[in-house]
Design a protein around this motif. Structure first.
Motif, PDB file in Angstrom:
ATOM      1  N   UNK A  26       0.838  -1.200   0.000  1.00 22.26           N
ATOM      2  CA  UNK A  26       0.000   0.000   0.000  1.00 22.26           C
ATOM      3  C   UNK A  26       0.872   1.249   0.000  1.00 22.26           C
ATOM      4  N   UNK A  27       1.902   1.236   0.812  1.00 21.33           N
ATOM      5  CA  UNK A  27       2.804   2.393   0.886  1.00 21.33           C
ATOM      6  C   UNK A  27       3.482   2.650  -0.453  1.00 21.33           C
ATOM      7  N   UNK A  28       3.916   1.573  -1.135  1.00 24.97           N
ATOM      8  CA  UNK A  28       4.582   1.732  -2.426  1.00 24.97           C
ATOM      9  C   UNK A  28       3.663   2.389  -3.445  1.00 24.97           C
ATOM     10  N   UNK A  29       2.439   1.936  -3.532  1.00 25.05           N
ATOM     11  CA  UNK A  29       1.524   2.505  -4.518  1.00 25.05           C
ATOM     12  C   UNK A  29       1.056   3.901  -4.116  1.00 25.05           C
ATOM     13  N   UNK A  30       0.922   4.145  -2.826  1.00 27.08           N
ATOM     14  CA  UNK A  30       0.578   5.487  -2.370  1.00 27.08           C
ATOM     15  C   UNK A  30       1.689   6.465  -2.735  1.00 27.08           C
ATOM     16  N   UNK A  31       2.920   6.036  -2.579  1.00 23.38           N
ATOM     17  CA  UNK A  31       4.058   6.883  -2.956  1.00 23.38           C
ATOM     18  C   UNK A  31       4.104   7.142  -4.454  1.00 23.38           C
ATOM     19  N   UNK A  32       3.462   6.256  -5.222  1.00 19.95           N
ATOM     20  CA  UNK A  32       3.371   6.438  -6.674  1.00 19.95           C
ATOM     21  C   UNK A  32       2.139   7.238  -7.070  1.00 19.95           C
ATOM     22  N   UNK A  33       1.527   7.881  -6.098  1.00 19.17           N
ATOM     23  CA  UNK A  33       0.402   8.807  -6.314  1.00 19.17           C
ATOM     24  C   UNK A  33      -0.928   8.125  -6.589  1.00 19.17           C
ATOM     25  N   UNK A  37      -6.961   1.572  -1.009  1.00 17.80           N
ATOM     26  CA  UNK A  37      -7.791   1.157   0.113  1.00 17.80           C
ATOM     27  C   UNK A  37      -7.740  -0.365   0.226  1.00 17.80           C
ATOM     28  N   UNK A  38      -7.663  -0.841   1.459  1.00 18.05           N
ATOM     29  CA  UNK A  38      -7.718  -2.286   1.720  1.00 18.05           C
ATOM     30  C   UNK A  38      -8.614  -2.481   2.937  1.00 18.05           C
ATOM     31  N   UNK A  39      -9.930  -2.558   2.723  1.00 16.41           N
ATOM     32  CA  UNK A  39     -10.840  -2.698   3.862  1.00 16.41           C
ATOM     33  C   UNK A  39     -10.704  -4.058   4.524  1.00 16.41           C
ATOM     34  N   UNK A  59     -20.196  -6.349   1.637  1.00 19.13           N
ATOM     35  CA  UNK A  59     -20.625  -4.997   2.003  1.00 19.13           C
ATOM     36  C   UNK A  59     -19.424  -4.092   2.265  1.00 19.13           C
ATOM     37  N   UNK A  60     -18.388  -4.621   2.918  1.00 17.69           N
ATOM     38  CA  UNK A  60     -17.192  -3.820   3.202  1.00 17.69           C
ATOM     39  C   UNK A  60     -16.502  -3.387   1.917  1.00 17.69           C
ATOM     40  N   UNK A  61     -16.415  -4.302   0.951  1.00 19.21           N
ATOM     41  CA  UNK A  61     -15.762  -3.985  -0.323  1.00 19.21           C
ATOM     42  C   UNK A  61     -16.598  -2.990  -1.111  1.00 19.21           C
ATOM     43  N   UNK A  62     -17.895  -3.175  -1.142  1.00 26.18           N
ATOM     44  CA  UNK A  62     -18.754  -2.257  -1.889  1.00 26.18           C
ATOM     45  C   UNK A  62     -18.728  -0.854  -1.277  1.00 26.18           C
ATOM     46  N   UNK A  63     -18.698  -0.778   0.043  1.00 27.77           N
ATOM     47  CA  UNK A  63     -18.620   0.531   0.697  1.00 27.77           C
ATOM     48  C   UNK A  63     -17.331   1.251   0.308  1.00 27.77           C
ATOM     49  N   UNK A  64     -16.206   0.531   0.339  1.00 29.09           N
ATOM     50  CA  UNK A  64     -14.929   1.140  -0.033  1.00 29.09           C
ATOM     51  C   UNK A  64     -14.935   1.581  -1.494  1.00 29.09           C
ATOM     52  N   UNK A  65     -15.514   0.746  -2.373  1.00 27.29           N
ATOM     53  CA  UNK A  65     -15.574   1.096  -3.792  1.00 27.29           C
ATOM     54  C   UNK A  65     -16.414   2.349  -4.010  1.00 27.29           C
ATOM     55  N   UNK A  66     -17.556   2.423  -3.361  1.00 26.04           N
ATOM     56  CA  UNK A  66     -18.429   3.587  -3.526  1.00 26.04           C
ATOM     57  C   UNK A  66     -17.768   4.855  -3.016  1.00 26.04           C
ATOM     58  N   UNK A  67     -17.010   4.742  -1.928  1.00 25.26           N
ATOM     59  CA  UNK A  67     -16.301   5.916  -1.405  1.00 25.26           C
ATOM     60  C   UNK A  67     -15.254   6.408  -2.399  1.00 25.26           C
ATOM     61  N   UNK A  68     -14.538   5.485  -3.021  1.00 26.67           N
ATOM     62  CA  UNK A  68     -13.547   5.876  -4.020  1.00 26.67           C
ATOM     63  C   UNK A  68     -14.211   6.492  -5.245  1.00 26.67           C
ATOM     64  N   UNK A  69     -15.330   5.918  -5.660  1.00 30.26           N
ATOM     65  CA  UNK A  69     -16.054   6.457  -6.813  1.00 30.26           C
ATOM     66  C   UNK A  69     -16.567   7.865  -6.510  1.00 30.26           C
ATOM     67  N   UNK A  70     -17.119   8.044  -5.318  1.00 28.24           N
ATOM     68  CA  UNK A  70     -17.625   9.368  -4.934  1.00 28.24           C
ATOM     69  C   UNK A  70     -16.512  10.408  -4.862  1.00 28.24           C
TER      70      UNK A  70
END
Length: 254
Positions: A26-33, A37-39, A59-70
């Motif tokens: 996660x840190x590597x990809x975050x550093x790549x801009x 998310x990993x719920x 439900x946890x995965x769908x919530x995370x996906x919707x937050x990213x989409x929003x």
């Protein structure tokens, strides 16, 4: 098919694991801009006796996906092991990107369970046999654990380090893996399956058989494969290889 490139990565972890196992990647990809998310899937490290089902994981995965989409992101979903089952139930057409909206554009399945809609985990085992060296132990309360995690999950890692990594493994409500798969996003979205050639948890012949079943079932999204010479957890043993294949998918599988 939408042509948008992903700006976010949604990781769906496997059974017996927690998001913390993915933190270095996660840190590597975050550093790549990229936004990552990993719920936590509720069925992993659940209460005892367990209460969470695969529906809770979905439900946890769908919530995370919707937050990213929003938040305006197009998303690549990266699913590992049991996370493939959760992903197939969670990623439905309403979450896809389109010409008018952001959403999910592609999938990477990392030695993941790839089960046909209407089929169950048990159906795959019946068809292809028990191709795994994971020795499951039961707590007699509905939770299960890997008795030999160092050998079956981390066989490509130094034995002392593998022992330390195994301390982070958690229980799983194994019944969360029961029940038929309801959907097949890999039929619609560009999908990469990454074979882990030394995997002892989901052994390579079984990985290949599940992918062949998916290829035979067809899909307009496009289905490509890659290989990593690793055990079940290359995100820990060979993170640079996971980064390589995910970057390929992020670039549009080119």
């Amino acid at each position: 098919m939408p042509t948008q490139k992903p700006t976010a990565i949604l990781i769906v972890h496997g059974a017996f694991f927690l998001p913390s196992s993915w933190q270095p990647l996660v840190n590597d990809f975050t550093n790549s801009q990229y936004t990552v998310r990993c719920p936590r899937l509720p069925s992993c490290g659940d209460e005892r006796p367990p209460k969470a089902t695969r529906n809770d994981d979905v439900a946890a995965v769908r919530t995370a996906a919707k937050q990213l989409i929003e938040a305006g992101h197009n998303i690549l979903v990266l699913a590992h092991s049991y996370g493939g089952m959760v992903t197939c139930d969670a990623i439905t057409e309403d979450l896809y990107a389109s010409t008018k909206s952001n959403g999910i554009v592609s999938l990477v399945l990392l030695s993941a369970w790839l089960i046909q809609p209407g089929n169950k985990f048990e159906d795959v085992i019946e068809k292809y046999g028990h191709q795994s060296e994971v020795d499951l132990g039961s707590n007699e309360d509905g939770t299960f654990f890997a008795k030999n995690a160092p050998a079956s999950f981390y066989n490509d890692i130094d034995p002392l380090e593998a022992q330390e990594l195994a301390k982070a493994n958690v229980t799983h409500n194994l019944f969360a893996a029961s029940g038929a798969i309801t959907y097949a996003p890999w039929k619609d979205l560009s999908t990469m399956y990454v074979f882990c050639t030394r995997d002892l948890a989901i052994m390579l012949p079984l990985q290949r058989s599940m992918v062949q079943d998916a290829v035979d079932a067809g899909g307009k999204g496009g289905f490509v494969t890659e290989e990593i010479d690793s055990g079940h957890c290359p995100f820990l043993s060979k993170p640079e290889e996971v980064i390589r294949v995910v970057n390929k998918a992020l670039g549009g599988f080119e």
